[in-house]
Design a protein around this motif. Structure first.
Motif, PDB file in Angstrom:
ATOM      1  N   SER A 355      -8.291  -9.816  21.850  1.00  0.00           N
ATOM      2  CA  SER A 355      -8.165  -9.354  23.159  1.00  0.00           C
ATOM      3  C   SER A 355      -6.779  -9.444  23.568  1.00  0.00           C
ATOM      4  O   SER A 355      -6.104  -8.464  24.430  1.00  0.00           O
ATOM      5  N   ASP A 356      -5.985 -10.362  23.272  1.00  0.00           N
ATOM      6  CA  ASP A 356      -4.383 -10.523  23.698  1.00  0.00           C
ATOM      7  C   ASP A 356      -3.682  -9.284  22.909  1.00  0.00           C
ATOM      8  O   ASP A 356      -2.560  -9.202  23.460  1.00  0.00           O
ATOM      9  N   VAL A 357      -4.159  -8.616  21.841  1.00  0.00           N
ATOM     10  CA  VAL A 357      -3.341  -7.542  21.365  1.00  0.00           C
ATOM     11  C   VAL A 357      -3.870  -6.253  21.807  1.00  0.00           C
ATOM     12  O   VAL A 357      -3.338  -5.039  21.674  1.00  0.00           O
ATOM     13  N   VAL A 358      -4.907  -6.164  22.478  1.00  0.00           N
ATOM     14  CA  VAL A 358      -5.518  -4.856  22.941  1.00  0.00           C
ATOM     15  C   VAL A 358      -4.748  -4.115  23.917  1.00  0.00           C
ATOM     16  O   VAL A 358      -4.841  -2.842  23.811  1.00  0.00           O
ATOM     17  N   PRO A 359      -4.229  -4.766  25.039  1.00  0.00           N
ATOM     18  CA  PRO A 359      -3.263  -3.858  25.914  1.00  0.00           C
ATOM     19  C   PRO A 359      -2.354  -3.186  25.103  1.00  0.00           C
ATOM     20  O   PRO A 359      -2.087  -1.863  25.383  1.00  0.00           O
ATOM     21  N   ASN A 360      -1.487  -3.574  24.143  1.00  0.00           N
ATOM     22  CA  ASN A 360      -0.760  -2.995  23.279  1.00  0.00           C
ATOM     23  C   ASN A 360      -1.429  -1.859  22.257  1.00  0.00           C
ATOM     24  O   ASN A 360      -0.798  -0.637  22.311  1.00  0.00           O
ATOM     25  N   LEU A 361      -2.598  -1.976  21.909  1.00  0.00           N
ATOM     26  CA  LEU A 361      -3.367  -0.857  21.250  1.00  0.00           C
ATOM     27  C   LEU A 361      -3.843   0.201  21.993  1.00  0.00           C
ATOM     28  O   LEU A 361      -3.703   1.534  21.739  1.00  0.00           O
ATOM     29  N   ARG A 362      -4.252  -0.149  23.214  1.00  0.00           N
ATOM     30  CA  ARG A 362      -4.794   0.850  24.225  1.00  0.00           C
ATOM     31  C   ARG A 362      -3.492   1.680  24.949  1.00  0.00           C
ATOM     32  O   ARG A 362      -3.677   2.897  25.102  1.00  0.00           O
TER      33      ARG A 362
END
Length: 416
Positions: A355-362
């Motif tokens: 979840s902590d890397v999801v903002p970058n992915l989105r």
């Protein structure tokens, strides 16, 4: 009694005649024709998942039979088959130079203007173009992976630790843990490929993208770009369990799973094994903080690229299979079972553990994994291992790399 017997005989004769007539009709009447296509994938570990998807596809399309090939040593097998002219219809390869080599050899159909690409995130489409060093695309970026820093949430919470946002904060965290007699990182550098899980985010964030546009014409032009990532790479050893070249990937993965280190430099592919070792572990992943001056991008590679053979005799059926693999139910099944990441444009769910890397992915704040940009034969992992083992200078590393590139790409350049 005699009359009954005659009736019985006539019934037998009539039945025999009907059977004979039916047999003649069956022979003369052509069977409903179907087609057979082959799906070739380089991931034998995903055989059960793909076979399940194929079963669903065949149920919906009874006139199309799909043969699945997922051999060990897939690249060697595929190369042999290409030489013999036995090219599969739909081919799934890793998003790396093996794929690029076949694309350049004109093995795959050009999908640049195919509407199917509109389903994918622009970031991954751009990565495909960057990978091919061209505006042309010969495959679809089916699924992705992401690497970063896996961390033990329970240990972090007990120690009151926060996720570091910059390189300096990351090193300060490592120093704090080491001073307390704790192990910040568990490194399994006996398997040289694991070193790339530290090198990729460092190089991907600290080096200019043009440095990875590797051709004979660019050999040696960007040597200075390697200084910062290689120097930072060397610093990590001192925050490990020690003797990092005596431990392999399985050793390091098991050690982290059992709480022997606070952090582990790996990708989402390691999470299933970690949870297999320790089902109760509470883990997460944060973006490797390579930068100090700006937020770091997440390193996300294209785990599997699907391409359609240019020589397929059943294009419509093959494309229909590809479309089915991208359908919501099929796609989510693949992502869940293979713990892979979506490359599609629409919002997707991600595993809670990343979840902590999801903002970058989105938001598309990703960078292509540098390891995919080097020629297959170069063996960058072994060079990185030698650099660390022998305490070499950056110049020694780049000289060796350039020498290898000259041998592989030739002295004249490829004109790109």
């Amino acid at each position: 009694m005699k009359k009954s017997r005659q009736i019985y005989i006539w019934i037998i004769i009539a039945a025999a005649v009907l059977i004979a007539l039916f047999s003649i009709w069956a022979v003369r009447t052509p069977k409903k024709k179907g087609v057979s296509i082959e799906l070739f994938v380089f991931k034998p570990e995903a055989t059960a998942t793909f076979q399940s998807l194929i079963n669903g596809f065949e149920k919906q399309n009874p006139n199309i039979h799909v043969e699945l090939s997922a051999p060990g040593g897939a690249y060697t097998v595929l190369k042999t088959r290409m030489v013999k002219g036995r090219v599969p219809d739909l081919i799934g390869l890793g998003g790396e130079q093996y794929y690029v080599d076949y694309a350049k050899a004109d093995v795959f159909k050009n999908l640049t203007h195919d509407p199917i690409l509109k389903q994918f995130s622009p970031s991954y489409v751009a990565n495909m173009k960057f990978l091919e060093k061209s505006s042309q695309i010969h495959g679809v970026p089916y699924a992705a992976n992401v690497s970063g820093v896996l961390y033990n949430k329970t240990l972090f919470e007990k120690s009151g630790l926060k996720i570091p946002q910059t390189w300096n904060e990351f090193i300060a965290l490592c120093q704090k843990l080491k001073a307390e007699g704790k192990t910040p990182l568990y490194l399994g550098y006996k398997d040289d490929w694991t070193i790339q899980q530290a090198f990729n985010p460092l190089a991907g964030n600290l080096m200019k993208a043009r440095a990875f546009n590797i051709t004979a014409a660019t050999i040696g032009k960007y040597d200075a770009e390697y200084n910062r990532p290689l120097q930072k790479l060397r610093q990590l050893d001192q925050y490990s369990q020690g003797d990092v070249f005596s431990y392999n990937y399985n050793d390091a993965t098991s050690a982290f799973a059992n709480g022997k280190s606070y952090m582990y430099l790996q990708g989402n592919w390691a999470i299933p094994l970690i949870k297999q070792v320790n089902p109760k572990i509470n883990l997460g992943m944060f973006t490797f903080p390579a930068n100090n001056s700006k937020p770091s991008k997440s390193v996300s590679g294209i785990d599997i690229v699907f391409s359609i053979s240019k020589k397929t005799k059943h294009y419509a059926a093959t494309r229909k299979l590809l479309t089915y693999l991208l359908a919501k139910q099929s796609y989510q099944k693949y992502l869940k079972q293979q713990f892979a990441l979506s490359t599609l444009k629409k919002a997707n769910t991600y595993p809670a553990s990343i979840s902590d890397v999801v903002p970058n992915l989105r938001k598309g704040r990703i960078t292509m994994s540098p390891q995919y940009m080097y020629p297959t034969e170069l063996q960058i992992p072994s060079m990185l291992q030698a650099y660390l083992v022998n305490h070499e200078k950056t110049k020694t590393f780049t000289n060796q790399m350039n020498s290898g590139l000259k041998n592989i790409l030739g002295p004249e350049g490829d004109g790109e």
